[in-house]
Every structure is written in structure tokens, then in C-alpha cells.
Design a protein around this motif. Structure first.
Motif, PDB file in Angstrom:
ATOM      1  N   PHE A   4       3.582  75.972 143.385  1.00  0.00           N
ATOM      2  CA  PHE A   4       2.908  76.773 142.362  1.00  0.00           C
ATOM      3  C   PHE A   4       2.591  78.168 142.896  1.00  0.00           C
ATOM      4  O   PHE A   4       2.782  79.167 142.197  1.00  0.00           O
ATOM      5  CB  PHE A   4       1.638  76.070 141.875  1.00  0.00           C
ATOM      6  CG  PHE A   4       1.014  76.727 140.684  1.00  0.00           C
ATOM      7  CD1 PHE A   4       1.618  76.651 139.439  1.00  0.00           C
ATOM      8  CD2 PHE A   4      -0.173  77.431 140.810  1.00  0.00           C
ATOM      9  CE1 PHE A   4       1.059  77.255 138.330  1.00  0.00           C
ATOM     10  CE2 PHE A   4      -0.744  78.043 139.706  1.00  0.00           C
ATOM     11  CZ  PHE A   4      -0.128  77.948 138.468  1.00  0.00           C
TER      12      PHE A   4
ATOM     13  N   LYS B 280       5.618  80.282 142.767  1.00  0.00           N
ATOM     14  CA  LYS B 280       5.876  80.751 141.398  1.00  0.00           C
ATOM     15  C   LYS B 280       4.979  81.935 141.063  1.00  0.00           C
ATOM     16  O   LYS B 280       5.420  82.891 140.418  1.00  0.00           O
ATOM     17  CB  LYS B 280       5.667  79.622 140.389  1.00  0.00           C
ATOM     18  CG  LYS B 280       6.783  78.607 140.415  1.00  0.00           C
ATOM     19  CD  LYS B 280       6.617  77.586 139.324  1.00  0.00           C
ATOM     20  CE  LYS B 280       7.778  76.616 139.361  1.00  0.00           C
ATOM     21  NZ  LYS B 280       7.960  75.928 138.107  1.00  0.00           N
TER      22      LYS B 280
ATOM     23  N   ALA C 250       6.191  85.662 140.074  1.00  0.00           N
ATOM     24  CA  ALA C 250       5.704  86.359 138.876  1.00  0.00           C
ATOM     25  C   ALA C 250       5.185  87.741 139.241  1.00  0.00           C
ATOM     26  O   ALA C 250       5.356  88.697 138.477  1.00  0.00           O
ATOM     27  CB  ALA C 250       4.619  85.535 138.192  1.00  0.00           C
TER      28      ALA C 250
ATOM     29  N   LEU D 228       9.088  86.738 134.695  1.00  0.00           N
ATOM     30  CA  LEU D 228       8.294  85.520 134.851  1.00  0.00           C
ATOM     31  C   LEU D 228       6.823  85.839 134.656  1.00  0.00           C
ATOM     32  O   LEU D 228       6.288  86.736 135.297  1.00  0.00           O
ATOM     33  CB  LEU D 228       8.520  84.921 136.248  1.00  0.00           C
ATOM     34  CG  LEU D 228       7.697  83.688 136.626  1.00  0.00           C
ATOM     35  CD1 LEU D 228       7.972  82.528 135.690  1.00  0.00           C
ATOM     36  CD2 LEU D 228       7.986  83.287 138.072  1.00  0.00           C
ATOM     37  N   GLU D 229       6.220  85.114 133.741  1.00  0.00           N
ATOM     38  CA  GLU D 229       4.796  85.336 133.495  1.00  0.00           C
ATOM     39  C   GLU D 229       4.128  84.044 133.064  1.00  0.00           C
ATOM     40  O   GLU D 229       4.788  83.111 132.625  1.00  0.00           O
ATOM     41  CB  GLU D 229       4.588  86.430 132.451  1.00  0.00           C
ATOM     42  CG  GLU D 229       5.326  86.245 131.165  1.00  0.00           C
ATOM     43  CD  GLU D 229       5.427  87.520 130.341  1.00  0.00           C
ATOM     44  OE1 GLU D 229       5.246  88.621 130.872  1.00  0.00           O
ATOM     45  OE2 GLU D 229       5.700  87.389 129.147  1.00  0.00           O
ATOM     46  N   PHE D 230       2.838  84.016 133.232  1.00  0.00           N
ATOM     47  CA  PHE D 230       2.036  82.878 132.828  1.00  0.00           C
ATOM     48  C   PHE D 230       1.132  83.325 131.690  1.00  0.00           C
ATOM     49  O   PHE D 230       0.587  84.428 131.715  1.00  0.00           O
ATOM     50  CB  PHE D 230       1.191  82.369 133.999  1.00  0.00           C
ATOM     51  CG  PHE D 230       2.019  81.755 135.085  1.00  0.00           C
ATOM     52  CD1 PHE D 230       2.275  80.391 135.090  1.00  0.00           C
ATOM     53  CD2 PHE D 230       2.555  82.537 136.099  1.00  0.00           C
ATOM     54  CE1 PHE D 230       3.050  79.824 136.090  1.00  0.00           C
ATOM     55  CE2 PHE D 230       3.331  81.976 137.099  1.00  0.00           C
ATOM     56  CZ  PHE D 230       3.576  80.612 137.091  1.00  0.00           C
TER      57      PHE D 230
ATOM     58  N   SER E  89       1.095  78.251 130.029  1.00  0.00           N
ATOM     59  CA  SER E  89       2.544  78.118 129.945  1.00  0.00           C
ATOM     60  C   SER E  89       3.182  79.027 130.980  1.00  0.00           C
ATOM     61  O   SER E  89       2.741  80.168 131.163  1.00  0.00           O
ATOM     62  CB  SER E  89       3.022  78.509 128.541  1.00  0.00           C
ATOM     63  OG  SER E  89       4.420  78.424 128.448  1.00  0.00           O
ATOM     64  N   GLU E  90       4.210  78.523 131.616  1.00  0.00           N
ATOM     65  CA  GLU E  90       5.033  79.335 132.530  1.00  0.00           C
ATOM     66  C   GLU E  90       6.240  79.795 131.725  1.00  0.00           C
ATOM     67  O   GLU E  90       7.011  78.979 131.225  1.00  0.00           O
ATOM     68  CB  GLU E  90       5.482  78.482 133.710  1.00  0.00           C
ATOM     69  CG  GLU E  90       6.431  79.202 134.633  1.00  0.00           C
ATOM     70  CD  GLU E  90       6.989  78.274 135.698  1.00  0.00           C
ATOM     71  OE1 GLU E  90       8.045  78.613 136.251  1.00  0.00           O
ATOM     72  OE2 GLU E  90       6.395  77.212 135.965  1.00  0.00           O
ATOM     73  N   ASN E  91       6.400  81.106 131.568  1.00  0.00           N
ATOM     74  CA  ASN E  91       7.424  81.647 130.681  1.00  0.00           C
ATOM     75  C   ASN E  91       8.408  82.529 131.437  1.00  0.00           C
ATOM     76  O   ASN E  91       8.006  83.376 132.235  1.00  0.00           O
ATOM     77  CB  ASN E  91       6.767  82.458 129.563  1.00  0.00           C
ATOM     78  CG  ASN E  91       5.763  81.632 128.783  1.00  0.00           C
ATOM     79  OD1 ASN E  91       5.906  80.430 128.663  1.00  0.00           O
ATOM     80  ND2 ASN E  91       4.748  82.269 128.257  1.00  0.00           N
ATOM     81  N   HIS E  92       9.693  82.320 131.134  1.00  0.00           N
ATOM     82  CA  HIS E  92      10.770  83.111 131.742  1.00  0.00           C
ATOM     83  C   HIS E  92      11.424  83.939 130.646  1.00  0.00           C
ATOM     84  O   HIS E  92      11.884  83.385 129.648  1.00  0.00           O
ATOM     85  CB  HIS E  92      11.810  82.180 132.388  1.00  0.00           C
ATOM     86  CG  HIS E  92      11.259  81.384 133.513  1.00  0.00           C
ATOM     87  ND1 HIS E  92      11.590  81.632 134.819  1.00  0.00           N
ATOM     88  CD2 HIS E  92      10.375  80.359 133.535  1.00  0.00           C
ATOM     89  CE1 HIS E  92      10.936  80.781 135.592  1.00  0.00           C
ATOM     90  NE2 HIS E  92      10.204  80.005 134.829  1.00  0.00           N
TER      91      HIS E  92
END
Length: 172
Positions: A17, A20, A24, A31-33, A46-49
Motif C-alpha cells: 500500500f 502505491k 500516486a 494514479l490517485e485515491f 477507491s484507488e483509481n488509474h
């Protein structure tokens, strides 16, 4: 959330984690949360690509005790508004969980956010060994589904997802 589904295989280690989060930081355009809070408490994220005109919601987690506060609605609405309306992205994907995930997220999108089902023709190409196993897997699908619901083996979830995908491809 891991306890809710009984599948700890989805939970990344603290080290993974942290990697990640570092990624980000280095690649904020990709990559963002995205999180939803109740006061100071993180109750979902949410983990977003992002890539091109699309965003892929790779993993979404909610605190089960807070789902009654509609945290899933808030997070979904905020992400759709941001990615589709603000950024103008053309495609948002919740990933493969729609095929085998117990949340029935596609029904959630249709019922709560006004999405429409748009069937599309699907052509599947299996590896030879898998193509040979598919007739047997189709026959055993009810048994696979029954065992899957009672176990925590991620491979059974994937097999069930493959069988759903196979059934869809044969319908259209």
C-alpha cells in the motif's frame, strides 16, 4: 471490508500500500485515491488509474459499519461527477468485479444512478487448454457457484466470473 467478504487476499500489505501511495505521488496524472469521510474517519476509498479518456476504479473499500450512512453512494457520485463531468473522461470502469463480485455493482449503477444496460457482442478466445475445459466447466457451473459462495478461494470467484462472461458471449 475484508471481514465482510471473508476474503483477505484482496487486502494489500502495508508495504504494498505504501508503494502505491508513493506511485500516486510520482504519477498524480495516472494514479490517485479518492475517499469519503465521516468527520475525521475515512469510511471508504477507491484507488483509481487514469489513462487516456478513461478511469479504472481498481479497488474500492468501505467500512461495512458505515454503509448505512450511504458512503458508497457518496463516493460513487463524487467520482462520477469528477471524472465524467469535471474532467470529461469518456469511460469509467469498476473493473472485473462486475462479473463475480458479491456487491452486484452493475445493478447498483442501474438502480441508483440511472445507468442503462447496453449489451454488446463479446467474442472470447481461450487458450487451448481452457477451451477444452470449458464444456466441463459449463456443466459444473451450478456446483462451482455453490462451492464458491461457501468458500474464500479467489480462484473460484474468477472461475465463476469466467463462466458468467462465457454465458454472456453465447447469448448475444
Amino acid at each position: 471490508a475484508v471481514k465482510r467478504y471473508g476474503k483477505d487476499g484482496f487486502l494489500p500489505s502495508e508495504a504494498r500500500f505504501c508503494r502505491k501511495l508513493a506511485a500516486a505521488d510520482r504519477f498524480p496524472q495516472h494514479l490517485e485515491f479518492y475517499g469519503v469521510f465521516s468527520g475525521d474517519e475515512l469510511v471508504g476509498f477507491s484507488e483509481n488509474h487514469r489513462h487516456g479518456g478513461a478511469v479504472f476504479w481498481e479497488s474500492i473499500w468501505y467500512a461495512p459499519a458505515r454503509l448505512g450512512d450511504y458512503s458508497s453512494y457518496l463516493l460513487t457520485h463524487a467520482m462520477l461527477d469528477y471524472y465524467v463531468n469535471t474532467l470529461g473522461l469518456e469511460y469509467a470502469s469498476d473493473g472485473s468485479r462486475s462479473l463475480y463480485h458479491d456487491t452486484q455493482v452493475q445493478k447498483f449503477f442501474v438502480d441508483k444512478f440511472g445507468f442503462e444496460e447496453c449489451p454488446a457482442r463479446m467474442h472470447l478466445c481461450y487458450r487451448k487448454w481452457l477451451a477444452m475445459l470449458m464444456p466441463t466447466a459449463r456443466f459444473l457451473e451450478p456446483l462451482i457457484e455453490k462451492v464458491r459462495r461457501r468458500s474464500s478461494f479467489d480462484s473460484l470467484n474468477k472461475a465463476a466470473g469466467l463462466l458468467v462472461q462465457d454465458r454472456i458471449a453465447r447469448l448475444l
